[in-house]
Motif scaffolding. Structure first.
Motif, PDB file in Angstrom:
ATOM      1  N   LEU A   1       0.963  -1.024   0.005  1.00 36.52           N
ATOM      2  CA  LEU A   1       0.191   0.000  -0.163  1.00 36.52           C
ATOM      3  C   LEU A   1       0.750   1.188   0.100  1.00 36.52           C
ATOM      4  CD1 LEU A   1      -2.857   0.140   0.140  1.00 36.52           C
ATOM      5  CD2 LEU A   1      -2.952   0.653   2.449  1.00 36.52           C
ATOM      6  N   ARG A   2       1.965   1.265   0.813  1.00 45.62           N
ATOM      7  CA  ARG A   2       2.707   2.265   0.872  1.00 45.62           C
ATOM      8  C   ARG A   2       3.437   2.664  -0.361  1.00 45.62           C
ATOM      9  NH1 ARG A   2       5.228   1.042   5.356  1.00 45.62           N
ATOM     10  NH2 ARG A   2       3.843   2.333   6.603  1.00 45.62           N
ATOM     11  N   TYR A   3       3.953   1.536  -1.086  1.00 44.32           N
ATOM     12  CA  TYR A   3       4.767   1.620  -2.357  1.00 44.32           C
ATOM     13  C   TYR A   3       3.471   2.201  -3.217  1.00 44.32           C
ATOM     14  CZ  TYR A   3       6.714   0.099  -6.741  1.00 44.32           C
ATOM     15  OH  TYR A   3       7.121  -0.071  -8.024  1.00 44.32           O
ATOM     16  N   GLN A   4       2.130   1.897  -3.302  1.00 49.33           N
ATOM     17  CA  GLN A   4       1.427   2.277  -4.255  1.00 49.33           C
ATOM     18  C   GLN A   4       1.106   3.693  -4.042  1.00 49.33           C
ATOM     19  OE1 GLN A   4      -1.727  -0.828  -4.180  1.00 49.33           O
ATOM     20  NE2 GLN A   4      -1.519  -0.737  -6.397  1.00 49.33           N
ATOM     21  N   LEU A   5       0.985   4.151  -3.239  1.00 46.81           N
ATOM     22  CA  LEU A   5       0.587   5.484  -2.499  1.00 46.81           C
ATOM     23  C   LEU A   5       1.628   6.547  -2.604  1.00 46.81           C
ATOM     24  CD1 LEU A   5      -1.308   5.118   0.747  1.00 46.81           C
ATOM     25  CD2 LEU A   5      -2.159   5.997  -1.465  1.00 46.81           C
ATOM     26  N   TYR A   6       2.914   6.215  -2.270  1.00 45.04           N
ATOM     27  CA  TYR A   6       4.061   6.961  -2.211  1.00 45.04           C
ATOM     28  C   TYR A   6       4.896   6.759  -3.602  1.00 45.04           C
ATOM     29  CZ  TYR A   6       2.454   8.269   2.571  1.00 45.04           C
ATOM     30  OH  TYR A   6       1.684   8.287   3.558  1.00 45.04           O
ATOM     31  N   GLU A   7       5.215   5.709  -3.843  1.00 44.36           N
ATOM     32  CA  GLU A   7       6.130   5.450  -4.948  1.00 44.36           C
ATOM     33  C   GLU A   7       5.757   5.495  -6.341  1.00 44.36           C
ATOM     34  OE1 GLU A   7       9.460   3.397  -3.876  1.00 44.36           O
ATOM     35  OE2 GLU A   7       9.164   3.251  -1.773  1.00 44.36           O
TER      36      GLU A   7
END
Length: 183
Positions: free
Chosen positions: A38-44
């Protein structure tokens, strides 16, 4: 579309993590993988190219979650050579192929079901291969319709004249090979 507040989301996930019994390591591990993705999809994955290493980590999390979820017997392997590093690619480019392989590696009791994902780099090209077994009932093209159209369009836009996509729908296996010219 409407925006989710990421901080709220991650705080909630954190709370759920601590609600899960310490002994339930599988549940805790899967929540961490999910949180990472999720963090990857949101931030990166916000339009900029990212290091291929990050995309591989995302795929590893995804494959790990799928392995936890699948009750059936699948031989799943994700391998990459040590040359697959130190270059940028578009984020979330590989996941549609991987999702597709998991969706269509039909469980067939008499057969060995498998999903093989291989990443390599040769002669200035990044090479991605996804191969999955197919059950008898899956006579149609597994990667059909809107999914494939979107992937092709995205490749045309992001890698005009710099990509090759070969899809082979054979009797028992489905193979995707994608090559990208990288600098």
């Amino acid at each position: 579309g409407s925006q989710i507040n990421p901080h709220f989301l991650f705080n909630s996930l954190n709370s759920v993590y601590f609600l899960i019994d310490k002994n339930n390591t599988a549940a805790r591990a899967s929540l961490l993988k999910f949180s990472d993705m999720l963090r990857y999809q949101l931030y990166e994955a916000n339009g900029a190219q990212i290091p291929v290493e990050r995309e591989i980590a995302y795929l590893e999390d995804y494959v790990g979650l799928q392995k936890l979820r699948k009750e059936e017997d699948y031989a799943v392997s994700l391998t990459y050579t040590d040359k697959v590093k130190g270059f940028l690619i578009e984020p979330l480019l590989l996941i549609p192929f991987v999702e597709n392989a998991f969706k269509h590696a039909a469980p067939d009791a008499e057969k060995n079901n498998f999903i093989t994902l291989q990443l390599d780099r040769k002669n200035g090209e990044f090479i991605f291969n996804a191969t999955n077994s197919k059950g008898r009932e899956k006579a149609t093209d597994p990667f059909s319709g809107i999914g494939l159209t979107n992937v092709r369009r995205r490749l045309e836009l992001l890698y005009p004249g710099k990509h090759e996509l070969n899809i082979r729908n054979e009797e028992h296996v489905y193979k995707v090979e994608m090559k990208l010219k990288i600098t």
